[in-house]
Design an enzyme around this catalytic site. Structure first.
Site, mmCIF file in Angstrom:
data_model
loop_
_atom_site.group_PDB
_atom_site.id
_atom_site.type_symbol
_atom_site.label_atom_id
_atom_site.label_comp_id
_atom_site.label_asym_id
_atom_site.label_seq_id
_atom_site.Cartn_x
_atom_site.Cartn_y
_atom_site.Cartn_z
ATOM 1 N N GLU A 72 0.822 -1.214 0.000
ATOM 2 C CA GLU A 72 0.000 0.000 0.000
ATOM 3 C C GLU A 72 0.860 1.270 0.000
ATOM 4 O O GLU A 72 0.376 2.355 0.322
ATOM 5 C CB GLU A 72 -0.930 0.011 1.217
ATOM 6 C CG GLU A 72 -1.832 -1.206 1.334
ATOM 7 C CD GLU A 72 -2.993 -1.198 0.355
ATOM 8 O OE1 GLU A 72 -2.899 -0.503 -0.688
ATOM 9 O OE2 GLU A 72 -3.990 -1.876 0.626
ATOM 10 N N TYR B 143 -13.992 16.375 18.829
ATOM 11 C CA TYR B 143 -12.658 15.812 18.624
ATOM 12 C C TYR B 143 -12.450 15.248 17.232
ATOM 13 O O TYR B 143 -11.341 15.267 16.705
ATOM 14 C CB TYR B 143 -12.359 14.777 19.711
ATOM 15 C CG TYR B 143 -12.219 15.443 21.046
ATOM 16 C CD1 TYR B 143 -11.032 16.080 21.397
ATOM 17 C CD2 TYR B 143 -13.296 15.518 21.915
ATOM 18 C CE1 TYR B 143 -10.915 16.745 22.599
ATOM 19 C CE2 TYR B 143 -13.188 16.184 23.124
ATOM 20 C CZ TYR B 143 -11.990 16.795 23.454
ATOM 21 O OH TYR B 143 -11.884 17.476 24.642
#
Length: 213
Positions: free
Chosen positions: A75, A121
């Site tokens: 990847e 958050y």
């Protein structure tokens, strides 16, 4: 090897082990990278995040040439694309964490904002998350899809695959990936229930105070 590079290698091992031990990664799933002065460190292909050897972590040049260690994760294209297009990227974390991956399999999420502003958050640490079309794991097209975003997103969901999250350093990237997973968990738990999202004004205030991811 510089003392700084050795420190980054140890950080990758320590934080990867933590992710593995808490179930954010299983088997040989997931890969993590971090930038150093003369290249990029990335976990090796088919390695387990719970049992990394700092000396065997792959090192590639900024243009993708193998320099040392084991063969880089398949990847690597995902990682390189973020470093190339998003200035200030110091680390990239790709996981197959359960709830973020579950979210990436749903057909009714907004592809331009697939993790809505449920908590402050997720806005502060992750930002707006783009859903990318499915491509085979290890396909270079994944890098093309990320480059096409022009650096506008710090995190993406790969359809039917999982999250990819960036940060200014390895710690902030891991923390952001954890925040994304926990928010995805909340979103899955709340499906079918009336839910309250942060308002546009709430989000604008957060971005003004804490910066835009």
């Amino acid at each position: 090897m510089s003392s700084k590079e050795r420190e980054v290698r140890e950080d990758i091992v320590r934080l990867s082990r933590s992710l593995y031990q808490r179930g954010f990664s299983v088997g040989s799933a997931g890969n993590i990278s971090a930038a150093v002065d003369d290249g990029i460190l990335i976990t090796p292909t088919n390695s387990c995040l719970g049992f990394l050897d700092p000396e065997r972590i792959s090192k590639i040049s900024h243009d993708g040439r193998h320099q040392s260690g084991d063969r880089a994760s398949k990847e690597v294209f995902l990682h390189k694309a973020f470093y190339e297009t998003r200035p200030g990227t110091g680390a990239v974390v790709h996981l197959h964490s359960t709830f973020a991956t579950a979210l990436s399999c749903l057909v009714d999420i907004d592809p331009d904002d697939c993790v809505p502003a449920l908590t402050p958050y997720v806005v502060m640490r992750v930002g707006k998350v783009k859903l990318l079309d499915y491509v085979r794991p290890g396909d270079e097209k994944a890098g093309d899809l990320i480059r096409a975003l022009g650096g506008k997103h710090a995190a993406v969901l790969l359809a039917n695959h999982g999250p990819v999250v960036t940060g200014k350093d390895i710690s902030s990237a891991v923390y952001a990936a954890e925040e994304l997973e926990e928010t995805a968990k909340l979103l899955v738990m709340l499906r079918g229930l009336p839910r309250r999202l942060l308002s546009d004004d709430n989000v604008a205030e957060l971005r003004s105070v804490f910066g835009e991811r």
